[in-house]
Scaffold this active site. Structure first.
Site, PDB file in Angstrom:
ATOM      1  N   GLY A 120       0.818  -1.209   0.000  1.00  0.00           N
ATOM      2  CA  GLY A 120       0.000   0.000   0.000  1.00  0.00           C
ATOM      3  C   GLY A 120       0.850   1.255   0.000  1.00  0.00           C
ATOM      4  O   GLY A 120       1.186   1.798   1.059  1.00  0.00           O
ATOM      5  N   THR A 131       0.723   3.665  -3.297  1.00  0.00           N
ATOM      6  CA  THR A 131       0.093   4.669  -4.168  1.00  0.00           C
ATOM      7  C   THR A 131      -1.227   5.173  -3.587  1.00  0.00           C
ATOM      8  O   THR A 131      -2.012   4.406  -3.036  1.00  0.00           O
ATOM      9  CB  THR A 131      -0.160   4.065  -5.570  1.00  0.00           C
ATOM     10  N   THR A 178       2.401   9.423  -8.504  1.00  0.00           N
ATOM     11  CA  THR A 178       3.805   9.041  -8.454  1.00  0.00           C
ATOM     12  C   THR A 178       4.585   9.822  -7.398  1.00  0.00           C
ATOM     13  O   THR A 178       5.673   9.421  -7.006  1.00  0.00           O
ATOM     14  CB  THR A 178       4.446   9.300  -9.845  1.00  0.00           C
ATOM     15  N   GLU A 235      12.136  -5.214  -7.083  1.00  0.00           N
ATOM     16  CA  GLU A 235      10.854  -5.250  -7.801  1.00  0.00           C
ATOM     17  C   GLU A 235      11.066  -4.965  -9.294  1.00  0.00           C
ATOM     18  O   GLU A 235      10.537  -5.658 -10.162  1.00  0.00           O
ATOM     19  CB  GLU A 235       9.899  -4.218  -7.198  1.00  0.00           C
TER      20      GLU A 235
HETATM   21  C1  LIG Z   1      -2.907  -2.591 -12.381  1.00  0.00           C
HETATM   22  C2  LIG Z   1      -2.114  -1.769 -11.432  1.00  0.00           C
HETATM   23  C3  LIG Z   1      -1.589  -2.362 -10.288  1.00  0.00           C
HETATM   24  C4  LIG Z   1      -0.879  -1.585  -9.357  1.00  0.00           C
HETATM   25  N1  LIG Z   1      -0.467  -2.157  -8.170  1.00  0.00           N
HETATM   26  C5  LIG Z   1       0.003  -1.349  -7.183  1.00  0.00           C
HETATM   27  C6  LIG Z   1       0.231  -1.858  -5.861  1.00  0.00           C
HETATM   28  O1  LIG Z   1       0.040  -3.051  -5.602  1.00  0.00           O
HETATM   29  N2  LIG Z   1       0.654  -1.005  -4.894  1.00  0.00           N
HETATM   30  C7  LIG Z   1       0.857   0.324  -5.130  1.00  0.00           C
HETATM   31  O2  LIG Z   1       1.244   1.040  -4.208  1.00  0.00           O
HETATM   32  N3  LIG Z   1       0.671   0.845  -6.387  1.00  0.00           N
HETATM   33  C8  LIG Z   1       0.236   0.040  -7.394  1.00  0.00           C
HETATM   34  N4  LIG Z   1       0.011   0.563  -8.653  1.00  0.00           N
HETATM   35  C9  LIG Z   1       0.222   1.979  -8.869  1.00  0.00           C
HETATM   36  C10 LIG Z   1       1.308   2.292  -9.849  1.00  0.00           C
HETATM   37  O3  LIG Z   1       2.554   2.149  -9.244  1.00  0.00           O
HETATM   38  C11 LIG Z   1       1.014   3.711 -10.345  1.00  0.00           C
HETATM   39  O4  LIG Z   1      -0.142   3.653 -11.186  1.00  0.00           O
HETATM   40  C12 LIG Z   1       2.137   4.295 -11.075  1.00  0.00           C
HETATM   41  O5  LIG Z   1       3.213   4.487 -10.195  1.00  0.00           O
HETATM   42  C13 LIG Z   1       1.751   5.637 -11.697  1.00  0.00           C
HETATM   43  O6  LIG Z   1       1.064   6.455 -10.770  1.00  0.00           O
HETATM   44  P1  LIG Z   1      -0.329   7.144 -11.184  1.00  0.00           P
HETATM   45  O7  LIG Z   1      -1.181   6.091 -11.802  1.00  0.00           O
HETATM   46  O8  LIG Z   1      -0.886   7.867 -10.045  1.00  0.00           O
HETATM   47  O9  LIG Z   1       0.099   8.152 -12.303  1.00  0.00           O
HETATM   48  P2  LIG Z   1       0.444   9.695 -12.135  1.00  0.00           P
HETATM   49  O10 LIG Z   1       1.489   9.884 -11.094  1.00  0.00           O
HETATM   50  O11 LIG Z   1      -0.805  10.468 -12.040  1.00  0.00           O
HETATM   51  O12 LIG Z   1       1.119   9.972 -13.560  1.00  0.00           O
HETATM   52  C14 LIG Z   1       0.327   9.976 -14.762  1.00  0.00           C
HETATM   53  C15 LIG Z   1       1.289  10.072 -15.941  1.00  0.00           C
HETATM   54  O13 LIG Z   1       2.051  11.295 -15.826  1.00  0.00           O
HETATM   55  C16 LIG Z   1       3.443  10.988 -15.854  1.00  0.00           C
HETATM   56  N5  LIG Z   1       4.148  11.876 -14.932  1.00  0.00           N
HETATM   57  C17 LIG Z   1       3.817  12.207 -13.653  1.00  0.00           C
HETATM   58  N6  LIG Z   1       4.751  13.025 -13.135  1.00  0.00           N
HETATM   59  C18 LIG Z   1       5.677  13.225 -14.101  1.00  0.00           C
HETATM   60  C19 LIG Z   1       6.895  13.957 -14.168  1.00  0.00           C
HETATM   61  N7  LIG Z   1       7.345  14.674 -13.137  1.00  0.00           N
HETATM   62  N8  LIG Z   1       7.624  13.912 -15.320  1.00  0.00           N
HETATM   63  C20 LIG Z   1       7.178  13.208 -16.372  1.00  0.00           C
HETATM   64  N9  LIG Z   1       6.028  12.485 -16.371  1.00  0.00           N
HETATM   65  C21 LIG Z   1       5.304  12.493 -15.246  1.00  0.00           C
HETATM   66  C22 LIG Z   1       3.566   9.536 -15.396  1.00  0.00           C
HETATM   67  O14 LIG Z   1       4.718   8.957 -15.938  1.00  0.00           O
HETATM   68  C23 LIG Z   1       2.288   8.921 -15.961  1.00  0.00           C
HETATM   69  O15 LIG Z   1       2.519   8.508 -17.295  1.00  0.00           O
HETATM   70  C24 LIG Z   1      -0.650  -0.212  -9.622  1.00  0.00           C
HETATM   71  C25 LIG Z   1      -1.142   0.361 -10.801  1.00  0.00           C
HETATM   72  C26 LIG Z   1      -1.871  -0.389 -11.679  1.00  0.00           C
HETATM   73  C27 LIG Z   1      -2.431   0.288 -12.908  1.00  0.00           C
END
Ligand SMILES: Cc1cc2nc3c(=O)[nH]c(=O)nc-3n(C[C@H](O)[C@H](O)[C@H](O)COP(=O)(O)OP(=O)(O)OC[C@H]3O[C@@H](n4cnc5c(N)ncnc54)[C@H](O)[C@@H]3O)c2cc1C
Length: 387
Positions: A123, A125, A131, A245
């Site tokens: 846990g 995100t 991110t 990971e």
């Molecule tokens: C199926 C699935 C399973 C997952 N499992 C887990 C889990 O078990 N535990 C957990 O903690 N998380 C989990 N995640 C979360 C995953 O790690 C995040 O979705 C991922 O890190 C991206 O975060 P976000 O979706 O909030 O995207 P955001 O942070 O909102 O980013 C959206 C887009 O903008 C880009 N972006 C954002 N900031 C910047 C920047 N400064 N420069 C350039 N580009 C940028 C990103 O690269 C991305 O393409 C999972 C996600 C999915 C879809």
């Protein structure tokens, strides 16, 4: 690789291949269609001790190095399976192993090794932070011999198939710490208890069967000894687990890429149009060959990342690079495989469209390509941090 290691790899691959033959295409199609957790497949891997490969022998695991975990996950994907449902059982325990107290290790690791305890929920995100992990708003407030947790996590995969969760929460407000990475703490949460005391889990329907959820904490009490390591140092502990990971996810991507390349090549040899196999056309051959070249290159970087990781060196850049290159290679292979199959690529029975959806995820999670490029820019090119 020594002869002895090669022998282990051969045995691991043979074992995984047999499991994947037992749980072949129709099994995965049904799980995908019904959005079900592949419990039977995960149970078989557990029985065979494959998910305990990296746990030291003293706690009941096989004590293998990460390169052998790579071989297991690569083979699962290469032989048509999907380890996404259980890969975290292999590596999430690393946080306890590296930073837990002797009591925590003794209490939890043997159960994780036997599969009796499922530690595969992570846990970190949150919906508003994305991110930007240091901006999470889930808090754990100390109250006597416990902490009270409030907040929300999103994309917490396998939360419904886990007994324990590694949780990142803020224990000191961001405006009260010198560095934004300070004041975050890691807890090992017993979800069986937490669910009786204010934790709720809502599955999220996704385009891939990834058993992922939103998790809510509403005044959830957790014992103070759930804290891993020192309070306020949790962000570092989470980061230290990320290299493993990334290396292991890269292995899955390489396995997927090999599956797509074989599937595309087989089809290109067999499918006859205009009186000859479509694979005789360079327009079909070249993209498959290109994906093959990308895969071989990504795998070489992955091997290098494993070597540095196993020698105790800083594998940060190589782990990130291998995850990025492998996910791009598997995506190139997926796209080519679908194109090679023409209309049949989207037919469920060929498994290409399912694997295509599965492969796409790894350019986003667990870390997106952009964030890896930012890491390389900052750490290797000495460019200003962009976020
Ligand atoms: C199926 C699935 C399973 C997952 N499992 C887990 C889990 O078990 N535990 C957990 O903690 N998380 C989990 N995640 C979360 C995953 O790690 C995040 O979705 C991922 O890190 C991206 O975060 P976000 O979706 O909030 O995207 P955001 O942070 O909102 O980013 C959206 C887009 O903008 C880009 N972006 C954002 N900031 C910047 C920047 N400064 N420069 C350039 N580009 C940028 C990103 O690269 C991305 O393409 C999972 C996600 C999915 C879809």
């Amino acid at each position: 690789m020594s002869d002895e290691q090669q022998e282990i790899v051969t045995q691991l691959r043979d074992t995984v291949k047999k499991v994947c033959e037992e749980f072949a295409g129709e099994y995965w199609r049904e799980k995908d269609r019904e959005r079900q957790y592949p419990k039977e497949f995960v149970d078989r891997l557990t029985e065979l001790g494959l998910l305990a490969a990296l746990i030291p022998e003293e706690y009941g695991g096989s004590g293998l190095p990460i390169s052998m975990g790579v071989e297991i996950l690569k083979a699962i994907h290469e032989f048509g399976g999907n380890a996404g449902a259980c890969h975290a059982q292999m590596y999430t325990m690393g946080t306890v192993l590296r930073h837990g107290s002797p009591e925590q290790k003794q209490k939890y690791l043997p159960g994780v090794a036997s599969g009796e305890l499922r530690l595969q929920a992570f846990g970190v995100t949150e919906p508003t932070a994305g991110t930007d992990t240091t901006s999470i708003s889930t808090v754990a407030v100390r109250d006597g011999d416990k902490y009270i947790v409030n907040g929300q996590k999103v994309w917490t995969s396998r939360a419904l198939q886990s007994d324990l969760m590694i949780l990142l929460a803020r224990t000191t407000a961001k405006d009260k710490v010198a560095k934004r990475a300070d004041g975050l703490s890691v807890f090992l949460v017993d979800m069986r208890e937490a669910k009786k005391n204010g934790m709720s889990i809502n599955p999220i329907r996704t385009m891939i069967n990834h058993s992922t959820n939103a998790v809510f904490f509403d005044n959830v009490p957790i014992p103070a000894d759930s804290l891993i390591g020192e309070e306020g140092k949790g962000f570092r502990y989470i980061l230290s687990g990320m290299n493993a990971e990334r290396i292991l996810i890269a292995a899955e991507c390489i396995g997927d890429a090999r599956w797509f390349i074989k599937k595309a090549s087989d089809y290109a040899r067999e499918r006859v149009v205009f009186g000859r196999p479509i694979g005789q056309n360079q327009g079909i051959q070249f993209p498959i060959a290109q994906a093959y070249a990308q895969t071989v290159a990504a795998e070489a970087v992955l091997e290098k990342a494993c070597a540095v990781y196993e020698s105790g060196g800083n594998a940060g850049t190589l782990a990130n690079l291998s995850k990025m290159l492998a996910s791009e290679a598997s995506w190139a292979a997926a796209d080519t495989c679908m194109q090679t199959h023409g209309g049949f690529g989207v037919a469920e029975e060929y498994d290409v469209e399912r694997k295509f959806r599965e492969a796409r995820l790894y350019r986003i999670a667990p870390i997106s390509t952009n964030l890896i490029l930012s890491y390389i820019a900052e750490h290797e090119l000495e460019l200003p941090r962009s976020y």
